[in-house]
Design a protein around this motif. Structure first.
Motif, short mmCIF file in Angstrom:
data_model
loop_
_atom_site.label_atom_id
_atom_site.label_comp_id
_atom_site.label_asym_id
_atom_site.label_seq_id
_atom_site.Cartn_x
_atom_site.Cartn_y
_atom_site.Cartn_z
N SER A 335 47.08 52.39 88.69
CA SER A 335 46.14 53.33 89.28
C SER A 335 46.47 54.74 88.85
N ARG A 337 44.73 57.23 89.77
CA ARG A 337 44.53 58.04 90.98
C ARG A 337 45.83 58.12 91.78
N HIS A 338 46.53 57.01 91.89
CA HIS A 338 47.81 57.02 92.61
C HIS A 338 48.82 57.92 91.91
N GLU A 341 48.09 61.38 92.88
CA GLU A 341 48.52 61.58 94.27
C GLU A 341 50.03 61.77 94.35
N LEU A 342 50.77 61.08 93.49
CA LEU A 342 52.22 61.25 93.46
C LEU A 342 52.60 62.66 93.04
N TRP A 345 51.99 64.76 96.11
CA TRP A 345 52.99 64.45 97.15
C TRP A 345 54.32 65.14 96.84
N CYS A 369 55.50 61.87 86.99
CA CYS A 369 54.70 61.18 88.01
C CYS A 369 53.57 60.38 87.39
N ASP A 373 54.31 54.57 86.40
CA ASP A 373 53.94 53.16 86.62
C ASP A 373 53.52 52.44 85.34
#
Length: 397
Positions: A335, A337-338, A341-342, A345, A369, A373
């Motif tokens: 993702s 998008r995730h 967001e990281l 954050w 970031c 993943d």
């Protein structure tokens, strides 16, 4: 505006982009590169070159050699077939110093356009310098120094200040040209190089600047230096060395009795080896003249500079590192998008009164970031190792 704001939202990269091909007819090589699209961090889908040596005799005879012309035409016909098979509809073709200066250059271009199936633009020296500068800007967030693009027929020097193009000049110091006009004598080439460089009044003012090295011969120098010093990575883009070390290295190559005895020379193609001492000579004399602080090698040149000229202002203003990281996150992570967001954050950690970080540190954190993943498909025991390997060998800005 934050670095995240400049990246923008999700976009369907792989359905939206149209591949673009660039044919580069240089004084030494003829190359086809097909890019995924005209974007801030371009990814090559196909890359092939043929060393034709078009500029081998232009300095002394003002003629493109007959054998070189036939090799180039064969390569161009092959590139036309490859582009058709790949479905590349947008192809731009350019020719540089050798074709520009040869008396039979226009005659060659007429035949070359038939072979390639596209119109070919013969670049002026000023346009060639402009595209070389654009190439540096494509691969760097904030270039400031002097960029030099060494081809087989010419050397383009461009003064970059805060990523803005300033003075530029084209000099007849290409490797093949020096080999030709000096009769293969390095001592004569040294005199020619010193005379030409002395004519550029803005070199060395001020001293202590960065030199950005572009061109296949200088990339070969970087590759050879990596081999000699067992450098753990083999990514040439962004390879930075103190100018004093590069001067010593280049002088060693120039003074070597047998280039075949130099450690690591087997990694350099035989066609490149004959011009390597001339490229080293020009680099050495140039760095001395400009009293440079350090040297940064770039794999981005006039081809990427041509792509840069097609970008919108908004696309040019993107950070090349973060643009690459976000595109790679969309391609390889679960993702994107995730990942963004990281970034947000972790921003909270460094908000006042938390720990301070520089803008460059923030940029690197956001990139980490976004790429966090990309190894999720690998076995859990090897995700870190696999991700490190991918990132360490990527062309990052």
């Amino acid at each position: 505006m934050t670095t995240l704001d400049r990246m923008g939202g999700d976009r369907g990269r792989f359905s939206e982009l149209e591949p673009i091909g660039v044919i580069d007819i240089g004084s030494n090589s003829v190359r086809l590169v097909v890019y995924e699209g005209a974007v801030r961090s371009p990814t090559p889908l196909f890359n092939e070159k043929v060393l034709c040596g078009l500029g081998r005799t232009v300095g002394s005879s003002r003629q493109l050699g007959r054998d070189s012309i036939e090799r180039a035409l064969t390569a161009l016909a092959r590139f036309r077939t490859i582009a058709r098979i790949l479905g590349v509809k947008n192809i731009r073709a350019i020719a540089t110093a050798a074709v520009r200066e040869a008396d039979n250059g226009r005659e060659f271009i007429a035949r070359a356009e038939q072979a390639a199936g596209v119109a070919i633009q013969i670049l002026s020296g000023d346009r060639e310098a402009e595209l070389a500068a654009n190439g540096i800007l494509m691969g760097s967030q904030s270039a400031d120094g002097i960029a030099g693009d060494l081809g087989g027929g010419s050397l383009e020097l461009i003064n970059l200040t805060a990523s803005k193009r300033g003075d530029a000049v084209t000099l007849p110091l290409g490797g093949l040209r020096l080999l030709d006009v000096s009769g293969g004598r390095l001592d004569k080439s040294l005199e020619i190089a010193d005379e030409q460089l002395a004519s550029v009044g803005w070199l060395g003012r001020p001293e202590g600047r960065t030199f950005y090295a572009v061109g296949g011969t200088w990339r070969s120098l970087a590759k050879l230096h990596m081999e000699m010093h067992d450098y753990p990575l083999r990514v040439m883009h962004g390879y930075r060395l103190p100018a004093s070390q590069v001067i010593t290295f280049c002088e060693m190559i120039r003074r070597s009795r047998k280039i075949s005895d130099i450690k690591g020379i087997s990694e350099i193609s035989k066609a490149r080896r004959e011009v390597l001492p001339y490229g080293a000579l020009v680099m050495e004399r140039l760095l001395r003249r400009m009293r440079a602080k350090d040297v940064v090698f770039s794999v981005f040149g006039i081809r990427e500079g041509l792509l840069y000229s097609f970008l919108t202002e908004a696309e040019r203003n993107k950070d090349p590192l973060l643009s690459f990281a976000e595109d790679y996150a969309r391609l390889r992570s679960r993702s994107a998008r995730h990942a963004r967001e990281l970034c947000l954050w972790t921003d909270a950690i460094f908000a006042s009164p938390g720990p301070k970080e520089s803008e460059d540190e923030k940029r690197l954190r956001h990139a980490a970031c976004l790429l966090s993943d990309i190894g999720w498909r690998a076995h859990p025991d090897y995700r870190g190792e696999q991700s490190l390997n991918v990132i360490a060998h990527s062309v990052l800005g």
